[in-house]
Design an enzyme around this catalytic site. Structure first.
Site, PDB file in Angstrom:
ATOM      1  CB  ILE A   1      -0.891   0.034   1.258  1.00 23.84           C
ATOM      2  CG1 ILE A   1      -1.664  -1.275   1.402  1.00 23.84           C
ATOM      3  CG2 ILE A   1      -1.851   1.212   1.209  1.00 23.84           C
ATOM      4  CD1 ILE A   1      -2.260  -1.465   2.785  1.00 23.84           C
ATOM      5  CB  CYS A   2       1.423   3.935  -2.361  1.00 25.20           C
ATOM      6  SG  CYS A   2       2.246   5.518  -2.509  1.00 25.20           S
ATOM      7  CG  LEU A   3      -1.732   5.311   3.877  1.00 25.18           C
ATOM      8  CD1 LEU A   3      -2.657   6.251   3.121  1.00 25.18           C
ATOM      9  CD2 LEU A   3      -2.579   4.314   4.666  1.00 25.18           C
TER      10      LEU A   3
END
Lengths: 194, 154
Positions: B93-95
């Site tokens: 996840i790109c967070l």
């Protein structure tokens, strides 16, 4: 009659503390839990010990906050609101009995101390009046480099305290200091005019 | 609670509060977590009224013993990985809060809420543009990826 009245009153007396403490403990339990959470460290979620508060108002254990500041030394922000934060700008909280808690961790530097400022005095500049506290003027004449030393570098020997007011010595000192003040003024005037 | 490391103590507290008051659509496998506090599996349902309504996902949280000073490693696992512009097909996840913007005041619950919100604000189900390349070249640990956070809209 008297016994019948005494019984209910005594039973009431017995009951009242029980009843009130029973209902009261229920209320305080809830309140205590809420209060506990209010004073939880935002990092370890335990009741904060060696508590400190950031300028933005967020509560932490000092060991927890210190560890976080060490984790990201280049970017020190409040874990809760991301406001700028630093070691020097947290306020320790001293509750009653908090000094009894042992365990000052060895690795963690001591919690920053609280800052106390003395209440302001009535007069803004105590001891600025010329005569009151001993006005000293030294005037050195000599070979150039040494003159400086004699007049400006008087280490180690503290100036004598001024003589108490009203004594002949005090009058004498006043007189002398005025004489030297005028001498200095004349000398400077001569320097300027010459 | 005695004899636990600080990170385990905190995780135990988080587990209790997550079991007691879970955010909507989030459930935790409490008995699985009890066995190993450093690895959690969380069930997440797509919020109603969003593109992910009716779907359910599994999130895996891995904690180091530096938690909460160190962020958890969070990935989608299982058979259903959400199709989202910030979720790679390997579950990464790109967070930003999972790496650069992590704060020890965040929690499993806060991360779950962020991910639910990230899914909910999605307008078009698609994979990230560099999905194929990333999945082939990335490390197993998403925290080793140098993420580039540029899109705040989703």
């Amino acid at each position: 009659m008297s016994s019948s009245t005494s019984t209910p009153s005594s039973s009431k007396k017995l009951n009242e503390p029980n009843g009130s403490s029973g209902s009261g403990s229920g209320a305080t339990d809830g309140e205590e839990k809420k209060e506990d959470r209010t004073f939880e460290c935002n990092i370890c979620l335990d009741t904060a010990r060696d508590a400190v508060v950031s300028m933005c108002g967020h509560l932490f254990c000092w060991p927890c906050l210190h560890q976080w500041l060490e984790t990201r030394p280049s970017r020190q922000v409040c874990p809760v609101c991301k406001a700028a934060i630093s070691k020097d700008k947290v306020v320790p909280l001293y509750g009653r009995g908090s000094t009894k808690q042992e365990d000052p961790r060895e690795k963690v530097p001591p919690r920053p101390a609280g800052q106390r400022t003395e209440p302001e005095n009535g007069s803004a500049f105590p001891g600025f009046g010329f005569g009151d506290t001993g006005f000293h003027m030294s005037f050195g004449i000599g070979a150039f480099p040494f003159g400086f030393f004699t007049s400006t570098f008087n280490f180690g020997d503290p100036r004598p305290s001024p003589a108490p007011r009203g004594t002949p010595q005090h009058m004498e000192e006043q007189f002398l200091s005025k004489v030297f003040l005028w001498l200095a003024v004349l000398f400077i005037a001569w320097l300027l005019l010459a | 609670m005695a004899g636990m490391s600080p990170s385990e103590r905190r995780l135990q507290k988080e587990l209790m509060s997550l079991v007691k008051e879970p955010p909507p659509g989030v459930t935790v496998h409490a008995d699985l977590v009890e066995k190993n506090l450093l690895q959690w599996i969380i069930n997440m349902e797509g919020a109603s009224g969003t593109l992910y309504e009716g779907e359910s996902f599994q999130l895996q949280f891995k904690f180091s013993n530096k938690y909460p000073f160190d962020s958890p490693e969070v990935t989608f696992v299982g058979s259903n990985i959400p199709v989202h512009p910030h979720v790679y097909s390997n579950g990464h996840i790109c967070l930003s809060i999972l790496t650069d913007d992590w704060s020890p005041a965040l929690s499993v619950q806060a991360v779950c809420l962020s991910i639910v919100s990230m899914l909910s604000s999605c307008k078009e189900k698609k994979r990230p543009p560099d999905n194929a390349f990333y999945v082939k070249t990335c490390s197993k640990n998403p925290k080793k990826t140098k993420w580039w956070y540029h899109d705040d809209s989703v």
